[in-house]
Design an enzyme around this catalytic site. Structure first.
Site, PDB file in Angstrom:
ATOM      1  N   HIS A  73       0.841  -1.204   0.000  1.00  0.00           N
ATOM      2  CA  HIS A  73       0.000   0.000   0.000  1.00  0.00           C
ATOM      3  C   HIS A  73       0.871   1.247   0.000  1.00  0.00           C
ATOM      4  O   HIS A  73       1.921   1.283   0.654  1.00  0.00           O
ATOM      5  CB  HIS A  73      -0.949   0.018   1.203  1.00  0.00           C
ATOM      6  N   ASP A  75      -0.638   4.269   0.716  1.00  0.00           N
ATOM      7  CA  ASP A  75      -1.205   5.238   1.655  1.00  0.00           C
ATOM      8  C   ASP A  75      -0.469   5.130   2.990  1.00  0.00           C
ATOM      9  O   ASP A  75       0.164   4.116   3.286  1.00  0.00           O
ATOM     10  CB  ASP A  75      -2.713   5.031   1.838  1.00  0.00           C
ATOM     11  N   ASP A 106       6.642   1.784   6.617  1.00  0.00           N
ATOM     12  CA  ASP A 106       5.278   1.247   6.435  1.00  0.00           C
ATOM     13  C   ASP A 106       4.536   2.063   5.399  1.00  0.00           C
ATOM     14  O   ASP A 106       3.826   2.977   5.742  1.00  0.00           O
ATOM     15  CB  ASP A 106       4.538   1.263   7.775  1.00  0.00           C
ATOM     16  N   GLU A 141      -5.199   0.999   2.755  1.00  0.00           N
ATOM     17  CA  GLU A 141      -4.913  -0.070   3.715  1.00  0.00           C
ATOM     18  C   GLU A 141      -5.022   0.444   5.127  1.00  0.00           C
ATOM     19  O   GLU A 141      -5.490  -0.241   6.019  1.00  0.00           O
ATOM     20  CB  GLU A 141      -3.506  -0.636   3.468  1.00  0.00           C
ATOM     21  N   GLU A 142      -4.561   1.681   5.355  1.00  0.00           N
ATOM     22  CA  GLU A 142      -4.397   2.162   6.727  1.00  0.00           C
ATOM     23  C   GLU A 142      -5.719   2.565   7.382  1.00  0.00           C
ATOM     24  O   GLU A 142      -5.812   2.573   8.602  1.00  0.00           O
ATOM     25  CB  GLU A 142      -3.427   3.356   6.750  1.00  0.00           C
ATOM     26  N   GLU A 170       5.260  -5.481   3.968  1.00  0.00           N
ATOM     27  CA  GLU A 170       5.035  -4.816   5.260  1.00  0.00           C
ATOM     28  C   GLU A 170       6.278  -4.998   6.130  1.00  0.00           C
ATOM     29  O   GLU A 170       7.011  -5.979   5.994  1.00  0.00           O
ATOM     30  CB  GLU A 170       3.825  -5.443   5.971  1.00  0.00           C
ATOM     31  N   HIS A 359       4.362   4.214  12.134  1.00  0.00           N
ATOM     32  CA  HIS A 359       3.280   5.019  12.709  1.00  0.00           C
ATOM     33  C   HIS A 359       3.777   6.005  13.775  1.00  0.00           C
ATOM     34  O   HIS A 359       2.975   6.640  14.448  1.00  0.00           O
ATOM     35  CB  HIS A 359       2.160   4.132  13.311  1.00  0.00           C
TER      36      HIS A 359
HETATM   37 ZN   LIG Z   1       1.381  -1.122   6.363  1.00  0.00          ZN
END
Ligand SMILES: [Zn+2]
EC number: 3.5.1.18
Length: 386
Positions: A73, A75, A106, A141-142, A170, A359
């Site tokens: 992903h 995003d 990520d 995805e997030e 990932e 994150h």
């Molecule tokens: Zn991810």
């Protein structure tokens, strides 16, 4: 012609502020590179009432088997407070050998490594793989993840696309590149246990039926009996009660109903259906003829899956060992990812960068990790199409 490095691709991606649902040009960066390398590319937009339209990318080169897919992903989660970052969250800065930015691990960094490895592999092999390579990249995805991988897989299946194996980039590693391949995840299923009693005055309990001690008995019964003893690839399943609610503001009223929420993380001894009937059987036994109780099951799209260790995981492990000297742990712990959806179509593993800063403020990766991951993916391609 020299192929772009993973670092330069990652920087181009990081400079697109693609906080879900925004794309901000991220998919275009990949599409241009892959198209130039001879991939057939498709941009597919999905919509759903109440959610933002999301752009996705599917690109493939080759039409023969075997077909290896890289999924991921573009995003990212929001950066949080911009001033807290020591380098701009969307600047793509490198300082002291570290690449900073939201999505560095990520998982824009991981995608950049897969693209760089693929372009290098193609350049060294006359521009075509001995089978097929594809990229299945979503922008959703997030967040709620409804206009992303699930629909893109359905779209691909309707076009007759079949995948033999998939790698999701990932950030699977815990401490260092090569320490962990994720080969599966436990399933997740939530429910609400509801016990019906009869409301009444506490001074006249014979005219009422109190659900509070009864729900305590049922919680104990369901909690105490193990669901299984674990399996070859998984720890034991566990059922956790997470709340007990009566909603009764009075001290002199026996409530009419008590409810308790729970969540089960389950391994490959169970399916969602077999698990539900097992818990319901145990509940019925604990209720006997007296207690009136039932379970409301909540919808779940988190089924258990596992890619059993074998030829495919050996290809990834051998490439890791060659580049890093490490023997990866084949792990099924941790939270969910899009791999659970892909597992319905083909064997899938997750292997990418190191997840420590995902994150977080100052999300970052050593540039040397990008080089190592690219070399590992390159080794996977070499072995897979050997
Ligand atoms: Zn991810």
């Amino acid at each position: 012609m020299t192929t772009p490095t993973a670092l330069s691709i990652a920087q181009d991606l990081l400079r697109c502020p693609s906080v879900t649902p925004a794309d901000a040009g991220a998919l275009g960066v990949l599409e241009t590179l892959l198209k130039d390398a001879g991939f057939t590319t498709h941009r597919v937009t999905f919509s759903e009432p109440g959610t933002a339209d999301i752009d996705n990318l599917y690109a493939r080169i080759g039409d023969a088997a075997p077909h290896l897919c890289f999924a991921g992903h573009t995003d990212v989660v929001p950066p949080g407070e911009a001033s807290a970052w020591s380098h701009g969250a969307f600047a793509g800065d490198v300082a002291e050998g570290l690449l900073y930015g939201r999505g560095a691990v990520d998982m824009k960094g991981g995608i950049a490594c897969a693209v760089a490895a693929t372009l290098d592999y193609l350049a060294a092999n006359g521009g075509r793989p001995k089978g097929s390579i594809s990229f299945l990249i979503t922008g959703d995805e997030e967040d709620v993840a409804v206009n992303g991988t699930v629909k893109l897989l359905q779209w691909a299946a309707e076009r007759g696309e079949t995948f033999d194996h998939c790698i999701v980039g990932e950030p699977s590693n815990v401490e260092a590149i090569g320490d962990t391949i994720k080969i599966g995840r436990r399933g997740s299923q939530s429910g609400v246990l509801i016990v019906d009693g009869q409301q009444g005055h506490v001074a006249y309990p014979h005219r009422a039926s109190n659900p509070v001690p009864d729900i305590a008995r049922l919680i104990t019964a369901l909690n105490d009996e193990p669901l299984d003893a674990g399996s070859a690839q998984f720890q034991p399943s566990n059922l956790e009660f997470t709340s007990v609610d009566v909603g009764n503001p009075a001290t002199n009223v026996i409530p009419a109903q008590a409810r308790a929420k729970f969540n089960i993380r389950f391994n490959d001894h169970h399916t969602q259906d077999s698990l539900k009937s097992l818990v319901e059987q145990r509940l019925a036994a604990a209720c006997g003829n007296r207690i009136r109780a039932r379970i409301e099951w909540l919808p779940s799209n988190a089924d258990v899956f596992v890619t059993k260790p074998g030829a495919f995981t050996d290809v990834v492990s051998a490439s890791i060992a060659e580049v890093t000297g490490r023997t990866p742990d084949l792990n099924t712990g941790g939270g969910t990812s899009d791999a659970r959806f892909i597992a319905k179509y083909c064997p899938v593993v997750e292997f990418g960068l190191v997840g420590q800063t995902m994150h977080q403020i100052d999300e970052r990766t050593p540039v040397s990790d990008l080089d190592q991951l690219t070399a590992i993916y390159r080794g996977v391609l070499e072995r897979y199409f050997a």
